[in-house]
Design a protein around this motif. Structure first.
Motif, mmCIF file in Angstrom:
data_model
loop_
_atom_site.group_PDB
_atom_site.id
_atom_site.type_symbol
_atom_site.label_atom_id
_atom_site.label_comp_id
_atom_site.label_asym_id
_atom_site.label_seq_id
_atom_site.Cartn_x
_atom_site.Cartn_y
_atom_site.Cartn_z
ATOM 1 N N PRO A 102 0.786 -1.232 0.000
ATOM 2 C CA PRO A 102 0.000 0.000 0.000
ATOM 3 C C PRO A 102 0.821 1.287 0.000
ATOM 4 O O PRO A 102 0.259 2.370 0.005
ATOM 5 N N ILE A 103 2.144 1.164 -0.033
ATOM 6 C CA ILE A 103 3.010 2.344 -0.104
ATOM 7 C C ILE A 103 3.489 2.485 -1.546
ATOM 8 O O ILE A 103 4.058 1.550 -2.108
ATOM 9 N N ASN A 104 3.268 3.640 -2.157
ATOM 10 C CA ASN A 104 3.691 3.898 -3.542
ATOM 11 C C ASN A 104 3.125 2.865 -4.524
ATOM 12 O O ASN A 104 3.798 2.473 -5.476
ATOM 13 N N THR A 105 1.912 2.417 -4.285
ATOM 14 C CA THR A 105 1.324 1.359 -5.106
ATOM 15 C C THR A 105 1.303 1.717 -6.589
ATOM 16 O O THR A 105 1.678 0.904 -7.431
ATOM 17 N N ASP A 106 0.874 2.928 -6.907
ATOM 18 C CA ASP A 106 0.738 3.305 -8.316
ATOM 19 C C ASP A 106 2.074 3.288 -9.034
ATOM 20 O O ASP A 106 2.181 2.808 -10.171
ATOM 21 N N ALA A 107 3.111 3.792 -8.382
ATOM 22 C CA ALA A 107 4.445 3.819 -8.999
ATOM 23 C C ALA A 107 4.982 2.406 -9.184
ATOM 24 O O ALA A 107 5.563 2.079 -10.230
ATOM 25 N N ILE A 108 4.779 1.549 -8.200
ATOM 26 C CA ILE A 108 5.267 0.170 -8.299
ATOM 27 C C ILE A 108 4.491 -0.579 -9.374
ATOM 28 O O ILE A 108 5.069 -1.298 -10.188
ATOM 29 N N ARG A 109 3.172 -0.384 -9.408
ATOM 30 C CA ARG A 109 2.358 -1.046 -10.425
ATOM 31 C C ARG A 109 2.797 -0.607 -11.825
ATOM 32 O O ARG A 109 2.917 -1.427 -12.737
ATOM 33 N N ALA A 110 3.069 0.684 -12.001
ATOM 34 C CA ALA A 110 3.515 1.193 -13.307
ATOM 35 C C ALA A 110 4.863 0.588 -13.692
ATOM 36 O O ALA A 110 5.080 0.235 -14.863
ATOM 37 N N ALA A 111 5.761 0.429 -12.713
ATOM 38 C CA ALA A 111 7.076 -0.143 -13.007
ATOM 39 C C ALA A 111 6.985 -1.606 -13.401
ATOM 40 O O ALA A 111 7.780 -2.090 -14.217
ATOM 41 N N LEU A 112 6.018 -2.310 -12.843
ATOM 42 C CA LEU A 112 5.876 -3.748 -13.107
ATOM 43 C C LEU A 112 4.893 -4.052 -14.237
ATOM 44 O O LEU A 112 4.734 -5.212 -14.603
ATOM 45 N N ALA A 113 4.260 -3.024 -14.785
ATOM 46 C CA ALA A 113 3.203 -3.234 -15.775
ATOM 47 C C ALA A 113 3.674 -3.772 -17.123
ATOM 48 O O ALA A 113 2.972 -4.597 -17.720
ATOM 49 N N PRO A 114 4.819 -3.337 -17.675
ATOM 50 C CA PRO A 114 5.202 -3.855 -18.996
ATOM 51 C C PRO A 114 5.257 -5.386 -18.974
ATOM 52 O O PRO A 114 5.782 -5.994 -18.034
ATOM 53 N N ALA A 115 4.702 -5.997 -20.037
ATOM 54 C CA ALA A 115 4.563 -7.460 -20.059
ATOM 55 C C ALA A 115 5.850 -8.204 -19.747
ATOM 56 O O ALA A 115 5.844 -9.138 -18.929
ATOM 57 N N PRO A 116 7.009 -7.835 -20.340
ATOM 58 C CA PRO A 116 8.233 -8.595 -20.019
ATOM 59 C C PRO A 116 8.623 -8.500 -18.538
ATOM 60 O O PRO A 116 9.092 -9.475 -17.953
ATOM 61 N N VAL A 117 8.398 -7.322 -17.947
ATOM 62 C CA VAL A 117 8.727 -7.139 -16.525
ATOM 63 C C VAL A 117 7.759 -7.952 -15.667
ATOM 64 O O VAL A 117 8.174 -8.637 -14.721
ATOM 65 N N ALA A 118 6.470 -7.884 -15.986
ATOM 66 C CA ALA A 118 5.466 -8.638 -15.229
ATOM 67 C C ALA A 118 5.740 -10.140 -15.308
ATOM 68 O O ALA A 118 5.667 -10.853 -14.295
ATOM 69 N N GLU A 119 6.073 -10.629 -16.505
ATOM 70 C CA GLU A 119 6.340 -12.066 -16.678
ATOM 71 C C GLU A 119 7.579 -12.491 -15.898
ATOM 72 O O GLU A 119 7.570 -13.526 -15.220
ATOM 73 N N ALA A 120 8.646 -11.696 -15.975
ATOM 74 C CA ALA A 120 9.875 -12.041 -15.247
ATOM 75 C C ALA A 120 9.659 -11.974 -13.738
ATOM 76 O O ALA A 120 10.135 -12.835 -12.994
ATOM 77 N N THR A 121 8.925 -10.962 -13.292
ATOM 78 C CA THR A 121 8.654 -10.815 -11.857
ATOM 79 C C THR A 121 7.814 -11.976 -11.347
ATOM 80 O O THR A 121 8.097 -12.548 -10.281
ATOM 81 N N ALA A 122 6.781 -12.340 -12.107
ATOM 82 C CA ALA A 122 5.927 -13.460 -11.695
ATOM 83 C C ALA A 122 6.710 -14.766 -11.680
ATOM 84 O O ALA A 122 6.587 -15.559 -10.734
ATOM 85 N N ALA A 123 7.536 -14.998 -12.707
ATOM 86 C CA ALA A 123 8.301 -16.247 -12.770
ATOM 87 C C ALA A 123 9.302 -16.339 -11.629
ATOM 88 O O ALA A 123 9.402 -17.378 -10.963
ATOM 89 N N ARG A 124 10.034 -15.268 -11.399
ATOM 90 C CA ARG A 124 11.070 -15.291 -10.354
ATOM 91 C C ARG A 124 10.455 -15.489 -8.976
ATOM 92 O O ARG A 124 10.873 -16.351 -8.200
ATOM 93 N N ASN A 125 9.466 -14.669 -8.674
ATOM 94 C CA ASN A 125 8.904 -14.687 -7.328
ATOM 95 C C ASN A 125 7.950 -15.846 -7.092
ATOM 96 O O ASN A 125 7.862 -16.368 -5.980
#
Length: 197
Positions: A102-125
C-alpha cells in the motif's frame, strides 16, 4: 536475538530430506495444507508481489485429470500421492498490490506493468514461493516430490482457464515411502558453486 535452528530441524528441512516417488496411504489433512500455506506466504517476494497461486489437487477426479497431462513416468506418482499441488504464477499479480504494497502502489504497479517485466517478476517470485512451499512442507513433517514433466498449456487450460495464471511446476505432498527412494545424489562443494568477490 535469533538462534541457529537445532541440527534435527536443519536435517529435516535440508540435509536428510529427500525427494519422494512413492507414498504411504496416510491422508494429508486440509488443516495441514492451510498451515503450510500460512507458513510459506511469509517468504519474501519483490514488492511483496506474492504472484504464486496454488491448486491443491487431492480428489480422485483432479488427480486423474492432472496425471493425464503428465509424462508417463510422472503419472503413477500423481495418482498415488495424497495431494499434488500445482504452483502457478499469476501474471495479473499487480491487481493485488494495493493490498500487498500500500506504499507507492501506483508507482510500483507502473514499473511492473510492462509485459516482459510482469512475466519475469511473476516467474522469479512465483518460483521462490514454490521453494518456500517445499521448505514449509518439510518443516511441518511432510515429504515432497517436486516435478516438471507435464503439459503446461494443458494444465493451464484445465486448472487456470479464464485467468492469467501460468503453471510453473507441480509438487506431490504426503508421507513418503522410503522404499521409493533412490541413492542420495551428490551436491557441488562451496568452491564449485560460488566464489567470493
Amino acid at each position: 536475538m535469533k538462534t541457529i535452528l537445532p541440527d534435527a530441524s536443519l536435517d529435516q528441512i535440508f540435509r536428510t530430506a529427500r525427494t519422494y516417488y512413492g507414498w504411504s496411504d496416510r491422508t494429508v489433512e486440509e488443516k495441514t495444507l492451510r498451515d503450510l500455506y500460512d507458513l510459506l506466504k511469509w517468504g519474501p517476494t519483490s514488492a511483496n508481489s506474492s504472484p504464486a497461486r496454488f491448486v491443491w489437487v487431492r480428489s480422485e477426479e483432479g488427480k486423474e485429470q492432472l496425471a493425464a497431462l503428465a509424462m508417463e513416468r510422472n503419472r503413477a506418482k500423481i495418482l498415488a500421492a495424497p495431494v499434488t499441488v500445482i504452483v502457478g504464477n499469476d501474471l495479473a499479480f499487480s491487481n493485488n498490490l494495493s493490498k500487498l504494497m500500500p506504499i507507492n502502489t501506483d508507482a510500483i504497479r507502473a514499473a511492473l506493468a510492462p509485459a516482459p517485466v510482469a512475466e519475469a517478476t511473476a516467474a522469479r517470485n512465483g518460483t521462490l514461493q514454490g521453494a518456500y512451499l517445499i521448505i514449509a512442507a518439510r518443516a511441518l513433517g511432510l515429504d515432497c516430490g517436486p516435478m516438471s514433466g507435464f503439459d503446461n498449456h494443458g494444465v493451464d487450460v484445465a486448472f487456470f482457464e479464464g485467468t492469467r495464471i501460468k503453471s510453473n511446476f507441480i509438487c506431490s505432498l504426503g508421507y513418503g515411502d522410503d522404499a521409493s527412494l533412490f541413492p542420495r545424489m551428490p551436491r557441488l562443494a562451496f568452491e564449485e558453486a560460488g566464489r567470493f568477490a
